[in-house]
Design an enzyme around this catalytic site. Structure first.
Site, PDB file in Angstrom:
ATOM      1  N   ARG A   1      -8.274   4.226   5.934  1.00  0.00           N
ATOM      2  CA  ARG A   1      -8.882   3.690   4.916  1.00  0.00           C
ATOM      3  C   ARG A   1      -8.214   2.476   4.178  1.00  0.00           C
ATOM      4  O   ARG A   1      -8.437   1.267   4.378  1.00  0.00           O
ATOM      5  CB  ARG A   1      -9.361   4.471   3.652  1.00  0.00           C
ATOM      6  CG  ARG A   1     -10.474   3.938   2.960  1.00  0.00           C
ATOM      7  CD  ARG A   1     -10.141   3.275   1.622  1.00  0.00           C
ATOM      8  NE  ARG A   1      -9.081   3.891   0.681  1.00  0.00           N
ATOM      9  CZ  ARG A   1      -8.642   3.313  -0.195  1.00  0.00           C
ATOM     10  NH1 ARG A   1      -8.814   1.910  -0.462  1.00  0.00           N
ATOM     11  NH2 ARG A   1      -7.830   3.738  -0.954  1.00  0.00           N
ATOM     12  N   ASP A   2      -7.212   2.644   3.527  1.00  0.00           N
ATOM     13  CA  ASP A   2      -6.399   1.722   2.582  1.00  0.00           C
ATOM     14  C   ASP A   2      -5.718   0.485   3.488  1.00  0.00           C
ATOM     15  O   ASP A   2      -5.612  -0.344   3.070  1.00  0.00           O
ATOM     16  CB  ASP A   2      -5.823   2.252   1.641  1.00  0.00           C
ATOM     17  CG  ASP A   2      -5.050   1.381   0.679  1.00  0.00           C
ATOM     18  OD1 ASP A   2      -6.240   0.392   0.176  1.00  0.00           O
ATOM     19  OD2 ASP A   2      -4.356   1.647  -0.284  1.00  0.00           O
TER      20      ASP A   2
ATOM     21  N   HIS B   1       0.193   6.866  -5.522  1.00  0.00           N
ATOM     22  CA  HIS B   1      -0.016   5.997  -4.352  1.00  0.00           C
ATOM     23  C   HIS B   1       0.628   4.855  -4.544  1.00  0.00           C
ATOM     24  O   HIS B   1       0.352   4.013  -5.687  1.00  0.00           O
ATOM     25  CB  HIS B   1      -1.721   5.790  -4.466  1.00  0.00           C
ATOM     26  CG  HIS B   1      -2.059   4.968  -3.617  1.00  0.00           C
ATOM     27  ND1 HIS B   1      -2.932   5.404  -2.431  1.00  0.00           N
ATOM     28  CD2 HIS B   1      -2.219   3.302  -3.383  1.00  0.00           C
ATOM     29  CE1 HIS B   1      -3.196   4.235  -1.565  1.00  0.00           C
ATOM     30  NE2 HIS B   1      -2.682   3.325  -2.281  1.00  0.00           N
TER      31      HIS B   1
ATOM     32  N   HIS C   1       2.385   1.196  -3.578  1.00  0.00           N
ATOM     33  CA  HIS C   1       2.467  -0.092  -2.738  1.00  0.00           C
ATOM     34  C   HIS C   1       3.898  -0.642  -2.694  1.00  0.00           C
ATOM     35  O   HIS C   1       4.497  -0.835  -3.722  1.00  0.00           O
ATOM     36  CB  HIS C   1       1.539  -1.137  -3.088  1.00  0.00           C
ATOM     37  CG  HIS C   1      -0.089  -0.869  -2.825  1.00  0.00           C
ATOM     38  ND1 HIS C   1      -0.856  -1.713  -1.929  1.00  0.00           N
ATOM     39  CD2 HIS C   1      -0.735   0.079  -3.108  1.00  0.00           C
ATOM     40  CE1 HIS C   1      -1.793  -0.986  -1.856  1.00  0.00           C
ATOM     41  NE2 HIS C   1      -2.155  -0.117  -2.360  1.00  0.00           N
TER      42      HIS C   1
ATOM     43  N   CYS D   1      -3.738  -5.418  -1.467  1.00  0.00           N
ATOM     44  CA  CYS D   1      -4.658  -5.149  -2.579  1.00  0.00           C
ATOM     45  C   CYS D   1      -5.373  -6.597  -2.701  1.00  0.00           C
ATOM     46  O   CYS D   1      -4.579  -7.807  -2.884  1.00  0.00           O
ATOM     47  CB  CYS D   1      -3.891  -5.065  -3.926  1.00  0.00           C
ATOM     48  SG  CYS D   1      -5.345  -4.778  -5.331  1.00  0.00           S
TER      49      CYS D   1
ATOM     50  N   ASN E   1       0.974  -0.369   1.760  1.00  0.00           N
ATOM     51  CA  ASN E   1       1.340   0.780   1.131  1.00  0.00           C
ATOM     52  C   ASN E   1       2.641   0.864   1.769  1.00  0.00           C
ATOM     53  O   ASN E   1       3.336   0.426   2.830  1.00  0.00           O
ATOM     54  CB  ASN E   1       0.409   1.801   1.527  1.00  0.00           C
ATOM     55  CG  ASN E   1      -0.968   1.755   0.964  1.00  0.00           C
ATOM     56  OD1 ASN E   1      -1.001   1.921   0.077  1.00  0.00           O
ATOM     57  ND2 ASN E   1      -1.739   1.128   1.950  1.00  0.00           N
TER      58      ASN E   1
END
Length: 316
Positions: A15-16, A207, A209, A240, A249
């Site tokens: 996803r991210d 979470h 980054h 982002c 990430n």
């Protein structure tokens, strides 16, 4: 430092990670990666998101992916949602876990939604009610609690207000998401300790980054504070879109390797995840931010000295 013996890692790359890529993977490619991740031993996987296909075309096929993956008992397959429509899509494809998100930046939240973060979370109540009525677990995340490009510093009381709004809505698993990549270890450590102390009923996730190269140090700071669950992304993919220069990430294989060397159990096969990360590079068509893919495992550096080169000779 106070480290536990075991942590839970959630793979958010599907996803991210992939949502920030120019190359849009096919359903079969996504399914292949998620099946590989499951086989590597992950117990929590973020499969995708149920957002508008126009806004996030990379995630347009999440429904199909959820239907085609080989689900394994004991593995949590979750999806990010934004509204009631997301819950309805989760029901349709038998997704058993959804995650909601709100920004800790009041300026950001007001500009985008014309609501305060607390008002946004209160609006999630219908989503929580429908999800629970269909045996779907709901978790929440708070973006930029450690700093934002608009206010820079976020008062901890603002973060606590969002936590309390989530609890009021019936959500008690919450992720603190450093989407802006502005967090530093001292900040991570102090905020996590305070949150654990103030809200012991909450299951916390970090979470992180790696925008400014401190995500690994932030994991150590989180571990020391008592956090035992972290999001990571294969190959270090991600970013982002609304933060200038934001990187991905922290790479899953880098974190697994570090924790293994520290004697902390993850239950994940590092060699299998290295293969996944290499496959991801092939699928997206470029190298990614992964130290392990560049340098290899520490265990691979062990070599036998040539005959005649003993301790005395190597010290000269």
């Amino acid at each position: 430092m106070n480290f536990g013996k075991k942590v839970i890692l959630c793979e958010v790359g599907p996803r991210d990670g992939l949502q920030n890529e120019c190359t849009i993977l096919t359903v079969d490619q996504k399914v292949e990666l998620i099946n590989d991740i499951t086989d590597a031993g992950y117990k929590v996987i973020e499969v995708g998101s149920f957002m508008s296909p126009k806004a996030v075309p990379q995630m347009a096929t999440t429904d199909e992916v959820m239907k085609k993956i080989k689900r394994k008992d004991g593995v949590e397959y979750r999806v990010l949602i934004a509204n009631l429509k997301g819950v309805e899509r989760a029901i349709a494809c038998d997704c058993k876990k959804v995650k909601l998100n709100v920004s800790a930046s009041r300026a950001h939240n007001l500009a985008n939604l014309n609501r305060t973060p607390e008002e946004t979370v209160a609006g999630f109540q219908a989503c929580v009610d429908l999800a629970k009525a269909n045996n779907i677990i709901v978790s929440g995340s708070i973006s930029m609690p450690f700093g934002s490009p608009w206010e820079r510093y976020i008062p901890i009381q603002d973060v606590k207000s969002i936590v309390e709004a989530y609890l009021k809505a019936g959500v008690n698993q919450i992720s603190l998401s450093d989407a802006s990549g502005m967090a530093v270890p001292s900040q991570i450590n102090s905020m996590c300790k305070e949150m654990i102390k103030s809200y012991p009923e909450v299951s916390w996730i970090l979470h992180l980054h790696n925008t400014r190269g401190v995500a690994m140090a932030n994991i150590i700071a989180g571990l020391d504070a008592g956090i035992d669950c972290f999001d990571t992304s294969f190959g270090g993919l991600g970013g982002c879109p609304f933060v200038p220069g934001a990187a991905g990430n922290i790479a899953s294989e880098d974190v697994i390797h570090m924790l293994s060397e520290m004697g902390i159990e993850t239950g994940i096969d590092l060699d299998k995840m290295i293969k996944v990360a290499k496959k991801v590079q092939k699928f997206v068509g470029h190298n990614t931010d992964s130290y392990i893919l560049k340098a290899g495992k520490s265990s691979e550096l062990i070599r036998e000295l040539p005959k005649g080169q003993g301790k005395n000779e190597t010290q000269k």
